[in-house]
Design a protein around this motif. Structure first.
Motif, mmCIF file in Angstrom:
data_model
loop_
_atom_site.group_PDB
_atom_site.id
_atom_site.type_symbol
_atom_site.label_atom_id
_atom_site.label_comp_id
_atom_site.label_asym_id
_atom_site.label_seq_id
_atom_site.Cartn_x
_atom_site.Cartn_y
_atom_site.Cartn_z
ATOM 1 N N ARG A 165 0.826 -1.202 0.000
ATOM 2 C CA ARG A 165 0.000 0.000 0.000
ATOM 3 C C ARG A 165 0.859 1.251 0.000
ATOM 4 N NH1 ARG A 165 -4.716 1.992 -1.838
ATOM 5 N NH2 ARG A 165 -5.779 3.366 -0.330
ATOM 6 N N ILE A 166 1.951 1.246 0.755
ATOM 7 C CA ILE A 166 2.857 2.397 0.792
ATOM 8 C C ILE A 166 3.423 2.659 -0.599
ATOM 9 C CG2 ILE A 166 5.087 3.225 1.647
ATOM 10 C CD1 ILE A 166 4.412 1.843 4.316
ATOM 11 N N LEU A 167 3.874 1.604 -1.278
ATOM 12 C CA LEU A 167 4.427 1.787 -2.616
ATOM 13 C C LEU A 167 3.346 2.213 -3.606
ATOM 14 C CD1 LEU A 167 6.924 1.667 -4.386
ATOM 15 C CD2 LEU A 167 6.493 -0.773 -4.767
ATOM 16 N N GLU A 168 2.148 1.671 -3.462
ATOM 17 C CA GLU A 168 1.038 2.067 -4.319
ATOM 18 C C GLU A 168 0.749 3.564 -4.177
ATOM 19 O OE1 GLU A 168 -3.345 0.260 -5.292
ATOM 20 O OE2 GLU A 168 -2.876 0.623 -3.182
ATOM 21 N N LEU A 169 0.679 4.045 -2.941
ATOM 22 C CA LEU A 169 0.443 5.466 -2.700
ATOM 23 C C LEU A 169 1.589 6.312 -3.261
ATOM 24 C CD1 LEU A 169 -0.911 5.239 0.958
ATOM 25 C CD2 LEU A 169 -2.189 6.147 -0.988
ATOM 26 N N TYR A 170 2.806 5.874 -3.007
ATOM 27 C CA TYR A 170 3.972 6.632 -3.488
ATOM 28 C C TYR A 170 3.946 6.774 -5.005
ATOM 29 C CZ TYR A 170 8.783 7.988 -4.417
ATOM 30 O OH TYR A 170 9.897 8.668 -4.865
ATOM 31 N N LEU A 171 3.712 5.676 -5.706
ATOM 32 C CA LEU A 171 3.729 5.700 -7.167
ATOM 33 C C LEU A 171 2.573 6.518 -7.742
ATOM 34 C CD1 LEU A 171 4.683 1.983 -7.879
ATOM 35 C CD2 LEU A 171 6.139 3.996 -8.204
ATOM 36 N N ASN A 172 1.500 6.645 -6.999
ATOM 37 C CA ASN A 172 0.359 7.419 -7.479
ATOM 38 C C ASN A 172 0.465 8.902 -7.191
ATOM 39 O OD1 ASN A 172 -2.123 6.067 -8.796
ATOM 40 N ND2 ASN A 172 -1.434 4.537 -7.309
ATOM 41 N N PHE A 173 1.393 9.305 -6.318
ATOM 42 C CA PHE A 173 1.482 10.715 -5.961
ATOM 43 C C PHE A 173 2.869 11.315 -6.127
ATOM 44 C CE2 PHE A 173 -2.338 9.284 -3.703
ATOM 45 C CZ PHE A 173 -3.249 10.196 -4.239
ATOM 46 N N ALA A 174 3.821 10.558 -6.643
ATOM 47 C CA ALA A 174 5.139 11.119 -6.940
ATOM 48 C C ALA A 174 5.012 12.121 -8.083
ATOM 49 C CB ALA A 174 6.106 10.007 -7.317
ATOM 50 N N GLU A 175 5.869 13.133 -8.066
ATOM 51 C CA GLU A 175 5.863 14.147 -9.126
ATOM 52 C C GLU A 175 6.780 13.702 -10.254
ATOM 53 O OE1 GLU A 175 6.217 18.992 -9.524
ATOM 54 O OE2 GLU A 175 7.544 17.941 -8.124
ATOM 55 N N TRP A 176 6.284 13.798 -11.502
ATOM 56 C CA TRP A 176 7.073 13.357 -12.649
ATOM 57 C C TRP A 176 7.093 14.392 -13.774
ATOM 58 C CZ3 TRP A 176 5.454 8.213 -10.690
ATOM 59 C CH2 TRP A 176 6.565 7.385 -10.433
ATOM 60 N N GLY A 177 6.942 15.647 -13.446
ATOM 61 C CA GLY A 177 6.963 16.698 -14.450
ATOM 62 C C GLY A 177 6.201 17.901 -13.930
ATOM 63 N N GLU A 178 6.210 18.976 -14.672
ATOM 64 C CA GLU A 178 5.506 20.188 -14.258
ATOM 65 C C GLU A 178 4.011 19.918 -14.215
ATOM 66 O OE1 GLU A 178 5.451 23.184 -12.502
ATOM 67 O OE2 GLU A 178 7.185 23.676 -13.768
ATOM 68 N N GLY A 179 3.477 19.781 -13.002
ATOM 69 C CA GLY A 179 2.063 19.506 -12.847
ATOM 70 C C GLY A 179 1.667 18.078 -13.147
ATOM 71 N N VAL A 180 2.617 17.192 -13.230
ATOM 72 C CA VAL A 180 2.359 15.780 -13.572
ATOM 73 C C VAL A 180 2.602 14.915 -12.336
ATOM 74 C CG1 VAL A 180 3.010 13.833 -15.047
ATOM 75 C CG2 VAL A 180 3.061 16.170 -15.959
ATOM 76 N N PHE A 181 1.555 14.238 -11.868
ATOM 77 C CA PHE A 181 1.655 13.451 -10.642
ATOM 78 C C PHE A 181 1.121 12.035 -10.859
ATOM 79 C CE2 PHE A 181 2.065 17.680 -9.036
ATOM 80 C CZ PHE A 181 2.873 17.565 -7.915
ATOM 81 N N GLY A 182 1.887 11.075 -10.363
ATOM 82 C CA GLY A 182 1.461 9.688 -10.408
ATOM 83 C C GLY A 182 1.933 8.959 -11.650
ATOM 84 N N ALA A 183 2.008 7.630 -11.533
ATOM 85 C CA ALA A 183 2.551 6.787 -12.596
ATOM 86 C C ALA A 183 1.749 6.868 -13.883
ATOM 87 C CB ALA A 183 2.617 5.341 -12.104
ATOM 88 N N GLU A 184 0.422 6.906 -13.774
ATOM 89 C CA GLU A 184 -0.409 6.927 -14.977
ATOM 90 C C GLU A 184 -0.195 8.206 -15.779
ATOM 91 O OE1 GLU A 184 -3.131 5.374 -17.757
ATOM 92 O OE2 GLU A 184 -2.103 4.409 -16.063
#
Length: 242
Positions: A165-184
Motif C-alpha cells: 500500500r505504501i508503494l502504491e500510494l507513493y507511485l500514485n502521488f510522486a511528481e514526474w513533471g511540471e504539474g504531472v503526478f502519479g505513474a499513470e
C-alpha cells in the motif's frame, strides 16, 4: 510573611500557573494534530487520497501564472502499474524498502558523514516511506521541526499500512513533471502509454528523473539521465518489491 515577599510569591505562583496551562494547551494541540494525521492514514488503508499537500502547493504556484492551471493525475491500482516501474523506483530510491521499518539507518549515517565532510547538504537518505509522508502532509521547508513531524508520520505509515500500500500510494502521488503526478499521468506525459505498459528502459527513465522531475521535457534523455538509467537498469533485477 512580609508584604513584598507575599507579592513576589503570588507573582511567581501565577507565572507558574500560566506556564503549566500553556504547556498543557500545547501538548493537547500537538496530540490533536497527530490524531488528525493518524486518522487520515487509517482512512487511506482502504481509500485513496483525492490530493496531497505537495500537489496542492504545486497547483497554487502554477495558478500564480495561469489561474486555470490544473494538475495531470489519475489514480491506478497497484496491479495496473508496471512491475518494471516498481522495480526501477525501489532500485533508485530505496533498495532496502521491503526490509526496513521506514528508516534506512545505514544510509542516514553515510549521508551525515558526507554532509559533514562537505560542510553542506550534498546527500540525503530519505526512504520511500519518508518521501510519502512528506508528500502527503508536509510543506517543502527544511527544519528540524518538519523533519521530526516527517519521522512521526513515517512511523504511522509503516505501522498501519502494508509495504504494498505504501508503494502504491507513493507511485500514485510522486511528481514526474511540471504539474504531472502519479505513474499513470507520467507514463502518458512522457511516453504516450499507460502505467501498465511501461518498459524497463521507460521505467528507468522515470526513476532517474524523480529527484528533479520538472527539469526534463517528455522523454528527454540527457547524458546524466542516461548514466542514471544504466545504473538503475543494472540494479532492477535484484530490487525486491512487495
Amino acid at each position: 510573611m512580609p508584604a513584598k515577599a507575599g507579592r513576589a510569591f503570588r507573582i511567581t505562583r501565577r507565572a507558574w500557573q500560566v506556564f503549566c496551562y500553556s504547556l498543557g494547551a500545547l501538548v493537547i494541540a500537538v496530540a490533536a494534530v497527530q490524531c488528525w494525521f493518524y486518522a487520515h492514514v487509517l482512512w487511506w488503508r482502504l481509500y485513496e487520497p483525492a490530493s496531497t499537500a505537495f500537489m496542492e502547493a504545486r497547483v497554487e504556484r502554477l495558478r500564480e501564472k495561469d489561474p486555470k492551471a490544473k494538475l495531470a493525475h489519475q489514480w491506478v491500482g497497484y496491479e495496473k502499474i508496471s512491475t518494471q516501474l516498481k522495480r526501477a523506483v525501489v532500485a533508485a530510491e530505496d533498495a532496502k524498502f521491503v526490509g526496513h521499518e521506514g528508516f534506512d539507518w545505514e544510509a542516514i549515517s553515510k549521508a551525515i558523514g558526507q554532509n559533514e565532510k562537505q560542510g553542506r547538504i550534498v546527500a540525503g537518505a530519505s526512504t520511500i516511506s519518508q518521501q510519502l509522508a512528506k508528500n502527503l502532509f508536509l510543506s517543502g521547508e527544511r527544519s528540524w521541526l518538519r523533519k521530526g513531524q516527517e519521522a512521526v508520520i513515517t512511523w504511522m505509515l509503516e505501522s498501519t499500512l502494508s509495504k504494498r500500500r505504501i508503494l502504491e500510494l507513493y507511485l500514485n502521488f510522486a511528481e514526474w513533471g511540471e504539474g504531472v503526478f502519479g505513474a499513470e499521468a507520467a507514463a502518458r506525459h512522457h511516453f504516450g502509454v499507460n502505467a501498465a505498459s511501461l518498459s524497463a528502459s521507460q521505467s528507468a527513465f522515470l526513476a532517474a528523473i524523480l529527484p528533479s522531475p520538472r527539469r526534463y521535457a517528455p522523454g528527454r534523455v540527457t547524458p546524466y539521465v542516461a548514466g542514471r538509467m544504466d545504473t538503475i537498469l543494472a540494479r532492477m533485477p535484484a530490487a525486491q518489491i512487495p
